[in-house]
Design an enzyme around this catalytic site. Structure first.
Site, PDB file in Angstrom:
ATOM      1  N   CYS A 143     -19.601   1.936   7.481  1.00 22.02           N
ATOM      2  CA  CYS A 143     -18.784   1.186   8.402  1.00 22.02           C
ATOM      3  C   CYS A 143     -17.540   2.091   8.842  1.00 22.02           C
ATOM      4  O   CYS A 143     -16.708   2.055   7.989  1.00 22.02           O
ATOM      5  CB  CYS A 143     -18.309  -0.316   8.018  1.00 22.02           C
ATOM      6  N   ARG A 147     -18.508  -2.620  16.940  1.00 20.68           N
ATOM      7  CA  ARG A 147     -17.679  -3.973  16.477  1.00 20.68           C
ATOM      8  C   ARG A 147     -16.554  -4.080  17.271  1.00 20.68           C
ATOM      9  O   ARG A 147     -15.612  -3.220  17.129  1.00 20.68           O
ATOM     10  CB  ARG A 147     -17.519  -4.022  14.961  1.00 20.68           C
ATOM     11  N   CYS A 194     -16.796  -9.209   4.786  1.00 19.09           N
ATOM     12  CA  CYS A 194     -16.004  -8.015   4.768  1.00 19.09           C
ATOM     13  C   CYS A 194     -14.576  -8.417   3.682  1.00 19.09           C
ATOM     14  O   CYS A 194     -14.137  -9.323   4.047  1.00 19.09           O
ATOM     15  CB  CYS A 194     -15.639  -7.412   5.840  1.00 19.09           C
ATOM     16  N   CYS A 208       0.811  -1.280  -0.019  1.00 18.63           N
ATOM     17  CA  CYS A 208      -0.016  -0.101  -0.150  1.00 18.63           C
ATOM     18  C   CYS A 208       0.751   1.310   0.025  1.00 18.63           C
ATOM     19  O   CYS A 208       1.887   1.232   0.559  1.00 18.63           O
ATOM     20  CB  CYS A 208      -0.803  -0.048   0.983  1.00 18.63           C
ATOM     21  N   CYS A 240       0.474   4.709   6.970  1.00 20.76           N
ATOM     22  CA  CYS A 240      -0.062   4.417   8.137  1.00 20.76           C
ATOM     23  C   CYS A 240       0.836   3.868   9.143  1.00 20.76           C
ATOM     24  O   CYS A 240       1.157   2.781   8.917  1.00 20.76           O
ATOM     25  CB  CYS A 240      -1.623   3.658   8.079  1.00 20.76           C
ATOM     26  N   CYS A 299     -19.326  -6.175   2.479  1.00 19.19           N
ATOM     27  CA  CYS A 299     -18.731  -4.949   3.127  1.00 19.19           C
ATOM     28  C   CYS A 299     -17.506  -4.856   2.445  1.00 19.19           C
ATOM     29  O   CYS A 299     -16.807  -5.842   1.940  1.00 19.19           O
ATOM     30  CB  CYS A 299     -18.649  -4.844   4.290  1.00 19.19           C
ATOM     31  N   CYS A 342       0.262   0.070  10.230  1.00 21.64           N
ATOM     32  CA  CYS A 342      -0.121  -0.996   9.367  1.00 21.64           C
ATOM     33  C   CYS A 342       1.208  -1.846   8.783  1.00 21.64           C
ATOM     34  O   CYS A 342       2.156  -1.111   8.244  1.00 21.64           O
ATOM     35  CB  CYS A 342      -0.830  -0.205   8.546  1.00 21.64           C
TER      36      CYS A 342
END
Length: 331
Positions: free
Chosen positions: A195, A267, A104, A60, A64, A135, A67
């Site tokens: 979400c 969640r 998801c 990616c 972040c 999702c 991550c």
């Protein structure tokens, strides 16, 4: 305490003073309030079971700090190609057979490329045809991509805001907090349910945690699902040495989310492998009513079905019944 803070009505006009007062009250009072709100809106002994699959892992372009899939923050997870549609659907069938009612799918992208959209749309249509809610989390979306996902039948789009607007630049620099809010607005405008939640344990203050929830609770419409993640420190990332979160502080976050967003599913997401049964039980009492099932969450460990079944049996919790017609019923 706000006069209607025990109300089941959804509000978007919460103030910082109200949220602080709720969060800072004695723990037993906070839990009682959260459980009272929860019981008005949900069966307190039912928990929604979702399954999360990484359909494209690693590489990616975002930075972040938490991550393992970032190509920029020092993590060493190798990049993979987008998973084949039939493989995704085979995994979805297994998840349904194991009791999942929502599936998801996540891809480690800044945003999806045009060449990947047909496969993504096919995944959505295929999972939906199994009678499961769908999702996706794909990063930022443009208007055309949102409409294509809507036409494919996507029920929910996950796009976490992660933390407060003030703390956000200390965690991510490759896109802004406003970018995330804009994506949520674009998804909502298209008629896809939202979400969105955050991560606790990245070095933020209690005030940042309050502000993160307040940012979601003051949107024109609350997210239908609010994932509350406890940071899993990943080796070779900037947050690899982050201090553990105090369990009581974490439960306070769950309780505040339940009170501010009474009709949303809260969640209990990443980090459950580091939580005791007692801590998870407190989270359920505080209003958490959704979990990810399975051994992994994208690339991180997750309690397996056997462990969750044993905990649910101890607590008298049952899986939430799938909505009628799979994905058509409102949450």
């Amino acid at each position: 305490m706000p006069k209607d803070s025990h109300s089941s009505a959804a509000r978007s006009d919460w103030t910082r003073a109200e949220a602080e007062a709720i969060y800072g009250q004695p723990f037993m009072d906070l839990l009682f309030q959260a459980q009272s709100v929860h019981r008005v809106n949900f069966d307190p002994n039912r928990v929604q079971m979702s399954r999360l699959l990484s359909v494209k892992t690693g590489g990616c372009a975002e930075d972040c700090s938490y991550c393992s899939q970032s190509a920029r923050n020092g993590a060493t997870l190798p990049a993979s190609k987008l998973m084949e549609v039939e493989r995704v659907l085979a995994e979805a069938r297994k998840a349904k057979d194991a009791g999942a009612t929502r599936y998801c799918m996540g891809a480690a992208w800044r945003s999806p490329k045009e060449r990947d959209m047909p496969a993504i749309e096919a995944m959505v249509r295929g999972v939906r045809a199994l009678g499961m809610e769908t999702c996706m989390t794909l990063g930022m979306l443009d208007d055309g991509q949102v409409l294509r996902l809507k036409e494919a039948g996507l029920d929910y789009y996950n796009h976490n805001i992660d933390t407060s607007e003030a703390f956000y630049p200390k965690v991510i620099t490759t896109r802004t907090f406003a970018d995330r809010i804009d994506t949520l607005a674009r998804v909502r405008e298209a008629g896809i349910r939202v979400c969105s939640g955050g991560i606790v344990g990245m070095g933020e203050t209690a005030g940042d945690r309050i502000d993160m929830l307040l940012a979601l609770a003051t949107l024109p419409e609350h997210p239908e699902s609010v994932p509350i993640n406890m940071l899993i420190p990943i080796a070779d990332t900037p947050l690899a040495e982050a201090a553990p979160v105090d369990p009581i502080d974490f439960v306070r976050v769950v309780a505040l989310g339940r009170i501010l967003m009474p009709k949303s599913h809260m969640r209990l997401s990443a980090g459950r492998t580091a939580m005791s049964d007692e801590m998870q039980a407190l989270c359920f009492f505080a209003g958490a009513n959704s979990i990810f099932m399975g051994d992994t969450l994208l690339t991180a460990a997750n309690p397996g079905e056997d462990k969750d079944q044993r905990l649910f049996a101890r607590l008298g919790i049952l899986p939430e019944v799938a909505p009628e017609q799979g994905c058509t019923a409102p949450e």
